[in-house]
Design a protein around this motif. Structure first.
Motif, PDB file in Angstrom:
ATOM      1  N   CYS A 383      68.606  30.263  56.516  1.00 31.19           N
ATOM      2  CA  CYS A 383      67.389  29.699  57.155  1.00 31.19           C
ATOM      3  C   CYS A 383      66.109  30.232  55.724  1.00 31.19           C
ATOM      4  O   CYS A 383      65.520  28.816  54.968  1.00 31.19           O
ATOM      5  N   MET A 384      66.466  31.285  55.302  1.00 33.55           N
ATOM      6  CA  MET A 384      66.113  31.181  53.476  1.00 33.55           C
ATOM      7  C   MET A 384      66.758  29.818  53.145  1.00 33.55           C
ATOM      8  O   MET A 384      65.868  29.240  52.469  1.00 33.55           O
ATOM      9  N   ARG A 385      68.242  29.324  52.653  1.00 33.27           N
ATOM     10  CA  ARG A 385      68.251  28.382  51.877  1.00 33.27           C
ATOM     11  C   ARG A 385      68.008  27.126  52.168  1.00 33.27           C
ATOM     12  O   ARG A 385      68.332  26.159  51.578  1.00 33.27           O
ATOM     13  N   ASN A 386      67.179  27.271  53.776  1.00 30.49           N
ATOM     14  CA  ASN A 386      67.255  26.136  54.089  1.00 30.49           C
ATOM     15  C   ASN A 386      66.128  25.918  54.284  1.00 30.49           C
ATOM     16  O   ASN A 386      65.168  24.841  54.550  1.00 30.49           O
ATOM     17  N   GLY A 387      65.096  26.340  53.875  1.00 28.80           N
ATOM     18  CA  GLY A 387      63.804  26.967  53.747  1.00 28.80           C
ATOM     19  C   GLY A 387      62.433  27.069  54.699  1.00 28.80           C
ATOM     20  O   GLY A 387      61.965  26.115  55.121  1.00 28.80           O
ATOM     21  N   GLU A 388      63.241  27.937  55.373  1.00 27.65           N
ATOM     22  CA  GLU A 388      63.147  28.451  56.870  1.00 27.65           C
ATOM     23  C   GLU A 388      62.549  29.981  57.105  1.00 27.65           C
ATOM     24  O   GLU A 388      63.242  30.247  57.828  1.00 27.65           O
ATOM     25  N   PRO A 389      61.444  29.977  55.803  1.00 28.85           N
ATOM     26  CA  PRO A 389      61.243  31.620  55.543  1.00 28.85           C
ATOM     27  C   PRO A 389      60.574  31.989  57.513  1.00 28.85           C
ATOM     28  O   PRO A 389      60.973  33.405  57.659  1.00 28.85           O
ATOM     29  N   HIS A 390      60.344  31.003  57.799  1.00 29.70           N
ATOM     30  CA  HIS A 390      59.325  32.167  59.163  1.00 29.70           C
ATOM     31  C   HIS A 390      60.787  32.775  60.178  1.00 29.70           C
ATOM     32  O   HIS A 390      60.931  33.838  60.490  1.00 29.70           O
ATOM     33  N   LYS A 391      61.620  31.737  59.759  1.00 31.69           N
ATOM     34  CA  LYS A 391      63.002  32.093  60.935  1.00 31.69           C
ATOM     35  C   LYS A 391      63.300  32.534  60.938  1.00 31.69           C
ATOM     36  O   LYS A 391      63.913  34.545  61.064  1.00 31.69           O
ATOM     37  N   ALA A 392      63.887  32.805  59.213  1.00 31.90           N
ATOM     38  CA  ALA A 392      64.382  34.426  58.462  1.00 31.90           C
ATOM     39  C   ALA A 392      63.706  35.575  58.869  1.00 31.90           C
ATOM     40  O   ALA A 392      64.295  36.360  59.203  1.00 31.90           O
TER      41      ALA A 392
END
Length: 425
Positions: A383-392
């Motif tokens: 998720c971090m690599r996909n630009g989704e820090p909140h999910k991460a």
């Protein structure tokens, strides 16, 4: 040696010697008396704890323990003869025969065969698949119930039930120490390989809170696998491939942890710390495994590990080649862990969104995310690599609740701090 140091030595020896002692004693008492063999071993270690505390540790503690076990075994067998009400003349003859047989079984040359026989007996086809794995880890390698539960992704109560069920089944069905032949040997050899693989993995990613790598477990798995590879019957291509895989993984021990017991991921590892001698051994056994027509999961996993060793830097890793190998592995072994690792490699080929989709499609993923630390940690990274820090962040927080390892907690906290820094910037 101080008392606490002698206690640590007893713990260390229990891991290394208990399996050998149980194997030899089971050969004397029979598989149906496995609990008697375990009791004798426990008594020997209890005597060691008490005696060494007062008199110090003997010059050869492993031989001391084996001698105590041998004496106790003779006591048990003599009492059994007396209890059977033999005549004095016959009893004397039986005792002489018993003493000679016990001496033979306790010879160093016989101990290895006893361990191999016990390994194959614990993998008897009449035993439930899950029970034979738990039983072998307990009897051959001295695993605790908690360690077995971690290795098999289940809980301690379930493992207790499996061990009780396996021992009861052995008694009721008169299962004996034996090595099968033909097709039965192939089936049982496959299970033995699975158990050794689990043993190594438990050491490579230990369940203990304060110890991420347990070198003694890995060494024990490698020792038992080496026993197989050197045996004229059990030295199969799969056994060599499995030992090759263990050598490649063991070569990276020194680079996996920092001085403050923090985890160093593969991408940040200092490759100059990789043990080149073990890597060479890995290639040796991988070459040795290249006979016959069958490619096993161990061939593929060893080839994956070898691919990492070939790359001089993380950036130089051939991820397309790795993905091909993982695709082949997933076809043979479509487990959640293999699919998870496949998704990681897929993300490094530039397809992170597809990697998340692949991981979320794993069978029973909702339950795995609810109960397993690693699946949350990997999904957070994707998720971090996909630009989704909140999910991460949510998955990292969940992962924190599911691990007892201090090293893993440090890594998760570091990632959470990184996300908070991003959120504040």
């Amino acid at each position: 040696m101080s008392y606490p140091a002698s206690e640590m030595l007893v713990d260390h020896l229990f891991r290394h010697e208990a399996g050998k002692m149980i194997a030899v004693l089971t050969r004397l008492f029979g598989m149906h008396n496995l609990s008697v063999a375990e009791d004798v071993v426990q008594e020997a270690f209890l005597k060691a704890t008490l005696t060494w505390k007062l008199k110090g540790v003997p010059a050869n503690p492993a031989a001391w323990l084996m001698q105590v076990a041998k004496n106790k075994a003779l006591d048990v067998l003599r009492h059994k003869n007396i209890a059977d009400h033999y005549s004095k003349e016959l009893l004397h003859e039986l005792q002489e025969t018993t003493d000679h047989f016990v001496d033979q079984v306790f010879l160093d040359t016989e101990i290895e065969d006893s361990q191999l026989q016990l390994m194959f007996a614990c993998c008897h086809p009449l035993l439930n698949e899950e029970d034979k794995v738990a039983l072998t880890l307990k009897t051959i390698s001295g695993f605790g119930v908690k360690e077995i539960a971690k290795a098999l992704l289940t809980n301690e109560e379930t493992i207790q039930k499996r061990l009780y069920r396996a021992k009861k089944f052995i008694q009721q069905h008169h299962i004996t120490l034996e090595v099968p032949y033909g097709r039965a040997l192939q089936q049982r050899t496959d299970t033995v390989h699975t158990i050794l693989y689990l043993l190594f993995n438990e050491g490579y990613n230990a369940a203990r809170a304060d110890e991420l790598i347990r070198h003694d477990l890995c060494a024990e798995a490698m020792r038992l696998t080496l026993l197989l590879t050197e045996h004229k019957t059990f030295g199969t291509a799969a056994a060599s491939a499995l030992l090759s895989l263990m050598c490649f993984h063991a070569s990276r021990f020194e680079s996996r942890l920092g001085k403050d017991n923090t985890i160093i991921l593969l991408e940040q590892q200092d490759r100059s710390l990789w043990n080149q001698a073990l890597i060479e051994r890995g290639y040796h056994y991988l070459n040795q495994s290249c006979f016959g027509e069958n490619i096993t999961v161990y061939h593929l996993e060893s080839a994956i590990a070898a691919e990492h060793c070939l790359a001089t830097t993380f950036a130089a890793t051939n991820f397309q080649r790795l993905l091909q190998l993982y695709n082949m592995l997933a076809a043979l072994k479509p487990t959640p862990v293999v699919q998870m690792n496949r998704s990681i490699v897929l993300s490094y080929t530039g397809k992170t969104a597809e990697a998340i989709e692949l991981l979320c499609s794993v069978e029973n993923i909702a339950h795995l995310l609810k109960t397993q630390y690693l699946f949350n940690a990997v999904l957070a990274e994707l998720c971090m690599r996909n630009g989704e820090p909140h999910k991460a962040k949510l998955h990292l927080e969940k992962a924190l609740t599911l691990t007892q390892s201090e090293a893993e907690k440090k890594l998760l906290h570091a990632k959470l701090r990184h996300i908070r820094t991003i959120e504040l910037s």
